[in-house]
Scaffold this active site. Structure first.
Site, PDB file in Angstrom:
ATOM      1  N   HIS A   1      -3.837   6.926   1.374  1.00 25.04           N
ATOM      2  CA  HIS A   1      -4.227   5.658   0.880  1.00 25.04           C
ATOM      3  C   HIS A   1      -5.436   5.277   1.310  1.00 25.04           C
ATOM      4  O   HIS A   1      -5.826   5.400   2.408  1.00 25.04           O
ATOM      5  CB  HIS A   1      -3.126   4.658   1.296  1.00 25.04           C
ATOM      6  CG  HIS A   1      -3.201   3.326   1.154  1.00 25.04           C
ATOM      7  ND1 HIS A   1      -3.647   2.676  -0.036  1.00 25.04           N
ATOM      8  CD2 HIS A   1      -3.405   2.305   1.982  1.00 25.04           C
ATOM      9  CE1 HIS A   1      -4.092   1.375   0.131  1.00 25.04           C
ATOM     10  NE2 HIS A   1      -4.021   1.130   1.347  1.00 25.04           N
TER      11      HIS A   1
ATOM     12  N   CYS B   1       0.760  -1.275  -0.104  1.00 23.08           N
ATOM     13  CA  CYS B   1      -0.037  -0.007  -0.063  1.00 23.08           C
ATOM     14  C   CYS B   1       0.949   1.252  -0.198  1.00 23.08           C
ATOM     15  O   CYS B   1       0.291   2.382  -0.452  1.00 23.08           O
ATOM     16  CB  CYS B   1      -1.027  -0.035   1.124  1.00 23.08           C
ATOM     17  SG  CYS B   1      -2.285  -1.228   1.219  1.00 23.08           S
TER      18      CYS B   1
ATOM     19  N   ASN C   1      -9.888  -1.074  -1.816  1.00 26.68           N
ATOM     20  CA  ASN C   1      -8.562  -0.717  -1.425  1.00 26.68           C
ATOM     21  C   ASN C   1      -7.908  -1.399  -2.740  1.00 26.68           C
ATOM     22  O   ASN C   1      -7.810  -2.404  -3.170  1.00 26.68           O
ATOM     23  CB  ASN C   1      -8.165  -1.481  -0.125  1.00 26.68           C
ATOM     24  CG  ASN C   1      -6.922  -1.248   0.039  1.00 26.68           C
ATOM     25  OD1 ASN C   1      -6.046  -0.981  -0.814  1.00 26.68           O
ATOM     26  ND2 ASN C   1      -6.374  -1.657   1.448  1.00 26.68           N
TER      27      ASN C   1
HETATM   28  N1  ACO Z   1     -18.873 -10.115   6.149  1.00 30.61           N
HETATM   29  C1  ACO Z   1     -19.285 -10.381   7.577  1.00 30.61           C
HETATM   30  N2  ACO Z   1     -18.817 -10.585   8.440  1.00 30.61           N
HETATM   31  C2  ACO Z   1     -17.720 -10.777   8.515  1.00 30.61           C
HETATM   32  C3  ACO Z   1     -16.782 -10.080   7.303  1.00 30.61           C
HETATM   33  C4  ACO Z   1     -17.476  -9.814   5.942  1.00 30.61           C
HETATM   34  N3  ACO Z   1     -16.817  -9.759   4.939  1.00 30.61           N
HETATM   35  N4  ACO Z   1     -15.510 -10.303   7.433  1.00 30.61           N
HETATM   36  C5  ACO Z   1     -15.279 -10.667   9.043  1.00 30.61           C
HETATM   37  N5  ACO Z   1     -16.413 -10.825   9.237  1.00 30.61           N
HETATM   38  C6  ACO Z   1     -16.944 -11.284  10.849  1.00 30.61           C
HETATM   39  C7  ACO Z   1     -15.808 -11.816  11.633  1.00 30.61           C
HETATM   40  O1  ACO Z   1     -15.902 -13.339  11.238  1.00 30.61           O
HETATM   41  C8  ACO Z   1     -16.189 -11.622  12.938  1.00 30.61           C
HETATM   42  O2  ACO Z   1     -17.211 -12.407  13.137  1.00 30.61           O
HETATM   43  P1  ACO Z   1     -17.296 -12.736  14.897  1.00 30.61           P
HETATM   44  O3  ACO Z   1     -17.426 -11.777  15.793  1.00 30.61           O
HETATM   45  O4  ACO Z   1     -18.428 -13.854  14.891  1.00 30.61           O
HETATM   46  O5  ACO Z   1     -15.807 -13.675  15.083  1.00 30.61           O
HETATM   47  C9  ACO Z   1     -16.742 -10.022  12.949  1.00 30.61           C
HETATM   48  O6  ACO Z   1     -17.141  -9.783  11.574  1.00 30.61           O
HETATM   49  C10 ACO Z   1     -15.626  -8.950  13.160  1.00 30.61           C
HETATM   50  O7  ACO Z   1     -14.347  -9.287  12.448  1.00 30.61           O
HETATM   51  P2  ACO Z   1     -13.099  -8.458  12.735  1.00 30.61           P
HETATM   52  O8  ACO Z   1     -11.798  -8.965  11.806  1.00 30.61           O
HETATM   53  O9  ACO Z   1     -12.933  -8.277  14.068  1.00 30.61           O
HETATM   54  O10 ACO Z   1     -13.725  -7.067  11.908  1.00 30.61           O
HETATM   55  P3  ACO Z   1     -12.964  -5.530  11.996  1.00 30.61           P
HETATM   56  O11 ACO Z   1     -14.032  -4.736  12.885  1.00 30.61           O
HETATM   57  O12 ACO Z   1     -11.602  -5.557  12.746  1.00 30.61           O
HETATM   58  O13 ACO Z   1     -13.092  -5.255  10.628  1.00 30.61           O
HETATM   59  C11 ACO Z   1     -11.369  -4.768   8.803  1.00 30.61           C
HETATM   60  C12 ACO Z   1     -12.105  -5.842   9.666  1.00 30.61           C
HETATM   61  C13 ACO Z   1     -12.277  -4.286   7.944  1.00 30.61           C
HETATM   62  C14 ACO Z   1     -10.446  -5.863   7.887  1.00 30.61           C
HETATM   63  C15 ACO Z   1     -10.642  -3.910   9.650  1.00 30.61           C
HETATM   64  O14 ACO Z   1     -10.018  -4.674  10.752  1.00 30.61           O
HETATM   65  C16 ACO Z   1      -9.524  -3.181   8.795  1.00 30.61           C
HETATM   66  O15 ACO Z   1      -9.858  -2.450   7.940  1.00 30.61           O
HETATM   67  N6  ACO Z   1      -8.394  -3.346   9.075  1.00 30.61           N
HETATM   68  C17 ACO Z   1      -7.352  -2.450   8.372  1.00 30.61           C
HETATM   69  C18 ACO Z   1      -6.976  -2.859   6.769  1.00 30.61           C
HETATM   70  C19 ACO Z   1      -6.010  -2.001   6.267  1.00 30.61           C
HETATM   71  O16 ACO Z   1      -5.536  -1.004   6.466  1.00 30.61           O
HETATM   72  N7  ACO Z   1      -5.058  -2.533   5.552  1.00 30.61           N
HETATM   73  C20 ACO Z   1      -3.784  -2.159   5.236  1.00 30.61           C
HETATM   74  C21 ACO Z   1      -3.756  -1.790   3.964  1.00 30.61           C
HETATM   75  S1  ACO Z   1      -3.940  -3.390   2.991  1.00 30.61           S
HETATM   76  C22 ACO Z   1      -2.121  -3.664   2.293  1.00 30.61           C
HETATM   77  O17 ACO Z   1      -1.331  -3.224   2.681  1.00 30.61           O
HETATM   78  C23 ACO Z   1      -2.048  -4.688   1.383  1.00 30.61           C
END
Ligand code: ACO
Length: 335
Positions: free
Chosen positions: A262, A115, A292
């Site tokens: 980003h 990223c 993204n």
């Molecule tokens: N649809 C429905 N439910 C989902 C999905 C989905 N697509 N994905 C996960 N869940 C569920 C999980 O299983 C979990 O269920 P549980 O509570 O029963 O266990 C629940 O939703 C919460 O999951 P989390 O992973 O804790 O969700 P979170 O609030 O952390 O959101 C996310 C996830 C959006 C990925 C977030 O953590 C995020 O944006 N992180 C940063 C991403 C980022 O900045 N990346 C850097 C750039 S990418 C790069 O460099 C390549």
């Protein structure tokens, strides 16, 4: 001493729009979850029947950037290509772009900083121009994520976030000081490398991963992301590296005309906006439409902001990124 400035920008995204409802037909997810957690409404995916690849999308974006800059392809001195989803394990996409565009034997290098790849690429290009070694440099960010994601429920926490596309900038030498790229600031922290990673195919996992085709097994050839850990680090590092850039140029937060973060997650951008008390007009987001797109996200957003007239001559533009590696960086630009 020379400075570098962005003389032209371009972008390309595939026509195929994939909505959150479309994804819900492939896996257990829903529009409300995706929008609430990420802000994303839709993204673009390459269709198998298209001729789009990471390299060809890069060519389409670069061609527009060159046209807008008024620079002939034969005057390009270096191609810098940032991607985490190259067409081939090797060689990199930079040399493919050179071949596809029919550019002479200029050097072409690939940047592997996910990223932060576009900002790393911009910084590399800026140094080459400042030293006087090169005059015109193409910096491209392009990703074909859809070709390598797990679109079953198992992969939903990663696959709903990413989209395909490309953006490009033509950097050119300027002899006017106090404008163009004022400074770039780069960092990495390899101890967290595997918190957001794709382990295979690789020299470690290549043959065993490809030979196994059992969806029940823990196959390392889909990306892994420790989402909450990445999120917490992202908001901290984004803030730090923006401040580092401002301080290096004796600027205040109030001097920012346009911040282009980003496009990792709309919640991250909103956190930064609130922390720095920036208005909606000072921050550009388009993750709602593209997801993204990793190395392509900043050049796509920068191109759109410019096309929409939101960046004007003399504006102070701040680019900032954080991602896998971990890597992060910023660029401070006087347009
Ligand atoms: N649809 C429905 N439910 C989902 C999905 C989905 N697509 N994905 C996960 N869940 C569920 C999980 O299983 C979990 O269920 P549980 O509570 O029963 O266990 C629940 O939703 C919460 O999951 P989390 O992973 O804790 O969700 P979170 O609030 O952390 O959101 C996310 C996830 C959006 C990925 C977030 O953590 C995020 O944006 N992180 C940063 C991403 C980022 O900045 N990346 C850097 C750039 S990418 C790069 O460099 C390549």
């Amino acid at each position: 001493m020379y400075t570098s400035r962005i003389a032209g920008m371009g972008k390309f995204v595939p026509d195929n729009v994939v909505t959150n409802d479309d994804l819900a037909e492939m896996m257990d997810t829903n529009d409300a979850w995706i929008q609430e957690r990420t802000g994303i409404k839709e993204r673009r995916h390459i269709l198998k029947e298209d001729d789009n690849t990471t390299a060809t999308m890069g060519v389409k974006a670069a061609t527009i950037a060159l046209e807008r800059a008024g620079v002939d392809k034969n005057d390009v001195d270096l191609i810098v290509f940032a991607t985490l989803s190259p067409d081939y394990y090797f060689p990199g996409c930079g040399v493919q772009v050179q071949d596809l565009m029919g550019i002479h034997t200029c050097p072409a290098l690939d940047v592997r900083n996910q990223c932060s790849g576009f900002i790393y690429g911009l910084s590399v290009a800026d140094q080459f121009i400042k030293t006087g070694m090169y005059k015109n440099i193409l910096v491209i960010g392009s990703e074909n994520h859809s070709g390598g994601l797990d679109f079953t429920t198992r992969g939903r926490s990663v696959s709903v976030i990413f989209g395909d596309g490309a953006g490009a900038a033509l950097l050119t030498r300027s002899e006017k000081s106090g404008h163009g790229i004022l400074s770039t600031h780069l960092h990495s922290e390899g101890q967290h490398a595997l918190e957001l990673s794709l382990k295979g195919p690789s020299t470690e996992y290549w043959v065993p991963a490809i030979m196994k085709d059992d969806p029940q097994e823990d196959i390392p050839y889909f990306p892994y992301m420790n989402g909450q850990f990445v999120f917490k680090n992202a908001v901290t590092r984004f803030s730090e590296v923006i401040m580092e850039g401002l301080q290096a140029n004796q600027m205040q937060v109030s001097d920012i005309d346009m911040l282009i973060p980003h496009q990792a997650n709309l919640r991250i951008s909103q956190f930064i906006q609130k922390k720095f008390q920036l208005s909606d007009d000072q921050v550009y987001n388009n993750i709602q439409r593209y997801g993204n797109t990793t190395a392509a996200s900043i050049p796509i957003a920068l191109t759109e902001a410019w096309e929409e007239g939101k960046i004007k001559e003399g504006d102070r533009v701040v680019l900032a990124a954080f991602g896998s590696g971990f890597t992060w960086g910023s660029a401070i630009i006087k347009w």
